[in-house]
Write a protein that holds these residues in place. Structure first.
Motif, PDB file in Angstrom:
ATOM      1  N   SER A 745       4.872  -5.210   0.636  1.00 50.26           N
ATOM      2  CA  SER A 745       5.606  -3.878   0.620  1.00 50.26           C
ATOM      3  C   SER A 745       7.072  -4.145   1.031  1.00 50.26           C
ATOM      4  O   SER A 745       7.397  -4.389   2.205  1.00 50.26           O
ATOM      5  N   GLN A 769       2.106  -0.061  -2.451  1.00 41.27           N
ATOM      6  CA  GLN A 769       2.496  -1.083  -3.468  1.00 41.27           C
ATOM      7  C   GLN A 769       3.219  -1.316  -3.727  1.00 41.27           C
ATOM      8  O   GLN A 769       4.408  -1.415  -4.143  1.00 41.27           O
ATOM      9  N   GLY A 824       0.372  -2.989  -7.042  1.00 37.68           N
ATOM     10  CA  GLY A 824       0.335  -2.774  -5.707  1.00 37.68           C
ATOM     11  C   GLY A 824      -1.109  -3.602  -4.791  1.00 37.68           C
ATOM     12  O   GLY A 824      -2.465  -3.943  -6.077  1.00 37.68           O
TER      13      GLY A 824
END
Length: 855
Positions: A745, A769, A824
């Motif tokens: 991330s 994400q 993601g």
């Protein structure tokens, strides 16, 4: 005696000279062992005197003379032994020379044979002594194109198809670098096939280019033609879908394989798969049985049947033709035509109806040669209209009309022929003649005089009989040629056990001569000849039983025959409907060799896997003990129990502690995997609080969350409750998933952990994400030691997700991963919840926890 004494005391030079003729007899006498008395009796007086002198000399033989005599005898012995050794050495040298000459002759023969084999077919050899050595070219360079130099052979792109050239270059590079042999068939720019083979021999890399000719070239061309035929078949299938009449194809077991859209509309099926699954049939069961019976006899099924088409009753003209793998049929709606024919049929009387059932054309003329009756077959045969026949024409008028339409046999004198034909009215016996019509039909004509006068004509169209006979002969020839082109050996034995039919491949496969096969030998004779190449007893016993066994006990047989030369044959025996037996032999040597190689390779891979697991298991245990010591001593240093530390030393101790903890986690993961592989890892079921377990896993990553400026959201219902599982392993699963999400991330992004109970399952979901996972990596993401940075600074050994999947499956659950580049990643772990405690499908609002609030 005085003389003897003088010799004893005299010098050796005075007494050492004896006449030669005296020396020899005396020595022979002494060697023969003859007594002195016998010698004196048989010897003259003067010889006796000489002998006395010699004896006197011997009595006077002193030590100096004995030494000289011994030296002389030693030299003679040495000379003799040396001569014998020389003769023996010469004989041995002669044998060695003859052996070397024979070996030289054999080597010359081998060289001539190799030269002959090289020149027996068009080929070019390229060899390299080492990786960086210059290539050496031997053979016919014209194989790559007329007039081209041999060096052009290595420029594959100039004379090969692009795809084949790339494959050849890659394989040649592997051959030169690693010695990996290869073989492939390439197509030249002029659409010729070249066999490209590479291998290493005696430290040399050899590239062999050979022109593919004969049957193999034909096979390769046939494969290309087959690909084109398949493309044409797809186009034809699309075209048949637009035909308005129902079309279908069935397999050998009368099951539906394909149907067009008209067929699907007729049986009210949405698609072909649905029609096949539900066995929706257009024809009735009786019609299908009749069609199957006709196809088995080799005939085309043609019938007019009644069927339900799209909910409406209809009359169909059905034609179903047998094919090699089943049958193909078409149905034409003739409901309106059938209604007209039925109305006409009602108007005919009983006599007409009876005669109309006959396929033979019937015409009855009375005594005045006037037509009084003709059946439908007669009208169809000659194509005469009903009005003309209803006008009651005479026999002569009918013949004239048929002659005008060129439907009678051609005659040089038609008047004479007609007069002779009409003489049947005056005959009292039945007459029979044959007509060969201009349209190539053949009719059998029977003229039967009527007792009341007149005649009855019977016309039988026997064209089909002659055509069928011609087709049978043609099919017999085609069958023979087809069998001879097969690579499989085929032999058919009759019910009496004698050979009825065979092809060339069968004779060549078992080295059977035409003289042996011509008199239709018995199966025992064939087996005896074949056992010279395959001496095993068991397969031949089974084959003998399949051929000569009782008809009601014969069954199909499949066996494998392995011959001493290393080849393998698959034999299949199939009983035929007429009591005969079909034997087929297929050469499966190549597939058997591949199977053996794959089996050996699989065993080697299994051994390597076991060695790897044992190595990981032992090394992990050996590393864990010193690592525990490092962690313990580092904690002592960090607690400053042995003395105060300056800030830099304290930072170093913290770094050692974190690195040791990470290494210990990796070792624990490896040990867990090893325990799972050996089946020794056992779960400890307990009641696990779902919310608390998520928070405990999250606390181990608070530092990393703060450093990366990430937000963690825990989304669970307020009454999510508990479930039964191994709490430690569930925390480890969530920790690994969160650690993986944190690593991939970017700063400022959010990681969501959710948990739900649904039915009898507990579902954990970790969503980030981050960058997402490409499809090619996603397929291997759960495999061990699969580590991919995906452009981030995250590093790992690739064990986290593998352990997650193993622990989830140990709980009887399953895991799913959904990801796409830039969107993601979401990992879902589903656990069984056998104990339904505090079920809840409601959702509470997510609680957003910042890294600081997570504490």
């Amino acid at each position: 005696m005085a003389g003897l004494g003088e010799h004893q005391n005299g010098s050796c030079g005075e007494a050492g000279i004896l006449p030669g003729f005296v020396r020899v007899p005396l020595s022979l006498t002494l060697l023969s062992g003859t007594s002195q008395a016998a010698f004196a009796a048989d010897t003259p007086a003067h010889l006796m005197e000489q002998a006395s002198d010699i004896l006197a000399y011997l009595y006077g033989f002193n030590l100096h003379s004995a030494a000289a005599f011994g030296l002389f005898m030693g030299l003679m012995s040495l000379t003799t032994i040396t001569s014998l050794l020389l003769m023996q050495e010469r004989r041995r040298s002669a044998r060695v020379e003859r052996a070397l000459r024979r070996e030289l002759a054999a080597l010359r023969g081998s060289d001539d044979l190799a030269t002959l084999l090289m020149g027996s077919e068009r080929q070019l050899l390229v060899s390299w002594q080492g990786r960086n050595s210059e290539p050496r070219f031997q053979g016919d360079p014209s194989i790559i194109g007329g007039g081209a130099p041999a060096q052009r052979a290595l420029a594959f792109g100039t004379w090969m198809q692009p795809s084949d050239a790339a494959a050849a270059e890659a394989s040649l590079e592997q051959l030169k670098q690693r010695g990996e042999a290869f073989r492939q068939v390439a197509r030249t720019l002029s659409n010729h096939f070249i066999d490209v083979e590479g291998r290493t021999i005696g430290g040399r890399a050899i590239l062999r280019l050979r022109d593919v000719t004969g049957d193999r070239a034909d096979l390769l061309k046939t494969r290309a033609d087959l690909a084109n035929a398949r493309s044409d078949l797809r186009s034809m299938t699309m075209l048949l879908d637009d035909v308005a009449y129902p079309l279908w194809i069935r397999d050998a077991d009368d099951r539906l394989l394909w149907a067009n859209q008209a067929y699907l509309r007729a049986v009210e099926a949405p698609n072909l798969d649905d029609a096949i699954a539900r066995s929706l049939e257009l024809l009735s069961e009786r019609a299908r049985e009749d069609a199957l019976r006709q196809r088995k006899s080799g005939a085309v099924y043609t019938a007019r049947v009644t069927a339900v088409v799209a909910g409406q009753r209809a009359v169909l003209d059905v034609i179903e033709r047998p094919t090699a793998g089943g049958s193909a049929g078409i149905a034409v709606d003739v409901s309106e035509l059938e209604a007209v024919r039925t109305d006409l049929q009602r108007q005919m009387d009983a006599h007409v109806r009876t005669l109309d059932q006959l396929p033979t054309a019937v015409a009855i003329f009375d005594g005045s040669q006037t037509l009084i009756f003709s059946n439908a077959a007669y009208q169809r045969l000659w194509g005469l209209d009903a009005a003309f026949l209803s006008s009651r024409p005479t026999d002569s008028e009918v013949l004239d009309r048929l002659r005008a339409a060129r439907k009678l046999p051609e005659q040089a004198d038609f008047r004479a022929w007609k007069a002779d034909f009409l003489n049947g009215y005056h005959s009292v016996e039945q007459l029979e003649t044959w007509w060969h019509l201009p349209d190539r039909r053949t009719l059998r004509v029977v003229i039967n005089p009527n007792p009341q006068g007149g005649v009855t004509y019977l016309f039988d169209d026997v064209s089909e009989r002659f055509e069928l006979a011609s087709q049978v002969n043609s099919l017999t020839q085609v069958q023979g040629e087809t069998l001879n082109t097969l690579k499989e050996g085929v032999a058919v034995f009759g019910s009496d056990g004698r050979l009825k039919l065979h092809n060339r491949a069968f004779a060549e496969m078992w080295n059977l001569t035409s003289d042996m096969l011509t008199p239709n030998p018995h199966v025992e004779t064939i087996i005896k000849a074949c056992r010279l190449l395959a001496p095993q007893e068991e397969p031949w016993t089974d084959i003998r039983g399949a051929v000569v066994g009782l008809a009601d006990m014969r069954m199909g047989l499949s066996c494998r025959i392995e011959r001493p030369d290393g080849s393998a044959l698959d034999c299949t025996a199939q009983p035929l409907p007429d009591g005969a037996t079909l034997l087929s032999f297929t050469d499966v040597t190549a597939s058997v060799n591949v199977e053996r190689a794959l089996t050996e390779r699989n065993e080697a891979l299994e051994r390597a896997s076991r060695l790897r697991d044992e190595f990981v298991h032992h090394v992990s245990y050996e590393l864990r003990s010193p690592l525990t010591n490092i962690i313990g001593f580092t904690q002592l240093l960090g607690d400053e129990t042995v003395g105060a530390l300056n800030p830099r030393q304290r930072d170093y101790a913290d770094h050692i502690m974190r690195s040791s903890a990470a290494l210990l986690a990796i070792l624990n993961d490896i040990l867990d995997l090893a325990s799972i592989d050996t089946g020794s890892l056992e779960l400890t079921p307990e009641i696990v609080d779902i919310r608390s377990t998520i928070e405990a896993a999250m606390r181990g990553l608070e530092d990393r969350l703060a450093e990366s400026s990430l937000h963690l959201v825990i989304d669970t219902p307020g009454d999510i409750g508990t479930f039964v599982a191994d709490g430690k392993r569930v925390r480890q699963i969530l920790f690994n998933l969160l650690s993986n999400a944190v690593g991939f991330s970017s700063p400022g992004q959010t990681i969501t952990v959710s948990a739900r109970k649904r039915g009898g399952e507990v579902i954990f979901e970790v969503k980030d994400q981050g960058r997402g996972i490409p499809p090619e990596i996603k397929a291997r993401i759960f495999e061990r030691f699969e580590s991919h940075t995906l452009g981030t600074r995250h590093r790992g050994v690739g064990l986290g997700l593998s352990i997650v999947r193993s622990f989830v499956e140990l709980h009887g659950g399953r895991i799913d991963l959904t990801s796409a580049p830039g969107q993601g990643t979401t990992v879902t772990c589903i656990f069984p919840n056998d104990r339904q405690e505090s079920p809840s499908d409601g959702r509470s609002g997510p609680s957003a926890l910042t890294p600081m609030a997570a504490e």
